[in-house]
Enzyme design. Structure first.
Site, short mmCIF file in Angstrom:
data_model
loop_
_atom_site.label_atom_id
_atom_site.label_comp_id
_atom_site.label_asym_id
_atom_site.label_seq_id
_atom_site.Cartn_x
_atom_site.Cartn_y
_atom_site.Cartn_z
N LYS A 1 55.29 35.19 42.94
CA LYS A 1 55.57 33.76 43.10
C LYS A 1 57.06 33.43 43.10
CE LYS A 1 51.15 32.18 41.23
NZ LYS A 1 50.45 31.44 40.16
N LYS B 1 39.40 37.68 50.63
CA LYS B 1 38.49 36.85 49.83
C LYS B 1 38.69 35.36 50.13
CE LYS B 1 41.13 36.05 45.55
NZ LYS B 1 41.11 36.18 44.09
N LYS C 1 40.86 28.98 47.48
CA LYS C 1 41.07 27.54 47.58
C LYS C 1 42.48 27.21 48.07
CE LYS C 1 41.97 26.99 42.58
NZ LYS C 1 41.46 26.34 41.35
#
Length: 328
Positions: A111, A192, A195
């Site tokens: 990140k 996968k 969201k």
């Protein structure tokens, strides 16, 4: 009964993959374990959030926990920021953490990579996660592979604390998902379902309308063969849809392949979409009853009260062991 802790960030509506891979397991786990389910809103603010949107996501996630089957009489459901001991114990965990081990966290590296500046909390949130778990003297922490490293750090910090200050904290065990349904993206069935996927057609969310679900399944990637068969390597898209229906109906893959023998992809997709719509209908109905109700607030108030009592007990032992305050 063993104590089980799980925390989920309120950063968007849970997906079909989240539901099958985690939330349905929570329902069965609460029968044999003392379960603590936490909406970890303090973790969500490691990156900037719109305040009203965050509030909405917190409430929505709480309603979904109940709507999918979490029983507040069996389990404790609460919001992290409503239990001050989390931030207090998080500071203690930071004080016994080393910068080097935090910098080695895979998620921090991922990140922060290429960013001009990142929040200090992105580096230090693993100690807060450790505090979340350790405050409840948790025996079991069910996590996916992406969070395994953080729970391993939690175990290291608990052992370090106990070695320095005496045995205060329970060393939790990691519980990885059992081999079962792994739900893939509808647009790229080699990865996968997520969201955070920017392609809205790739992900089914638990609050999607029937029309949205039908449209997403209809546009899902399959292949040109036109044969419904389970072959994850050569037919990942078709295999993913079969996996979804199998997970929601408890029918075997073989039974479903037999069911769709001779069917075209159009009929196959329509049938899978209807299975999802029918499965989500009672969950969505219960969600609508809860989302703006006093019932939900009463559940969260009671959960915060129970969580506070448990967390303060552990925090007091930690502070006393370290010599903080006026305790003797």
């Amino acid at each position: 009964m063993k104590k089980l802790f799980s925390g989920v960030q309120p950063t968007g509506t849970i997906t079909l993959g989240n539901y099958i891979g985690a939330f349905r397991q929570f329902i069965s786990l609460q029968d044999d374990n003392e379960c603590v389910f936490c909406i970890v809103d303090q973790h969500a603010i490691t990156i900037a959030q719109d305040p009203q949107e965050l509030r909405n996501h917190i409430r929505s996630l709480a309603a979904l926990y109940i709507a999918v089957g979490i029983d507040p009489e069996k389990s404790t459901l609460f919001i992290q920021s409503e239990v001050p001991a989390h931030a207090q114990a998080g500071w203690i965990m930071q004080c016994i953490s080393y910068i080097g081990e935090l910098e080695r966290m895979t998620q921090f590296k991922d990140k922060s990579d290429g960013k001009d500046a990142v929040s200090a909390a992105l580096l230090t949130y693993p100690p807060l996660m450790a505090a979340d778990i350790l405050l409840y003297q948790s025996d079991i922490v069910p996590v996916g592979d992406d969070q395994k490293q953080h729970v391993e750090l939690t175990r290291d910090l608990a052992e370090r604390f106990n070695k320095r200050y005496g045995k205060v904290l329970t060393i939790p065990e990691i519980q990885l998902p059992k081999n079962g349904a792994r739900i893939k993206s509808l647009q790229d069935p080699l990865k996968k379902m997520s969201k955070s996927d920017p392609n809205q057609k790739a992900t089914i969310r638990i609050l999607d309308t029937p029309k949205q679900i039908e449209k997403k399944i209809k546009s899902s990637v399959t292949d040109s063969e036109g044969i419904v068969a389970f072959d994850p390597e050569n037919k990942p898209g078709v295999s993913n849809l079969l996996t979804i229906e199998s997970a929601l109906t408890n029918l075997s893959i073989d039974a479903l392949v037999q069911k769709y023998q001779g069917a075209g992809y159009g009929d196959f997709k329509a049938s899978v979409a209807q299975v999802i719509v029918d499965h989500f209908a009672p969950i969505q109905a219960r969600y609508e009853e809860l989302i703006n109700s006093s019932e939900l607030d009463e559940i969260l108030d009671k959960g915060a009260e129970k969580a506070n009592a448990m967390a303060i007990t552990t925090l007091s032992k930690m502070e006393a062991a370290m010599g903080l305050g006026r305790r003797r």
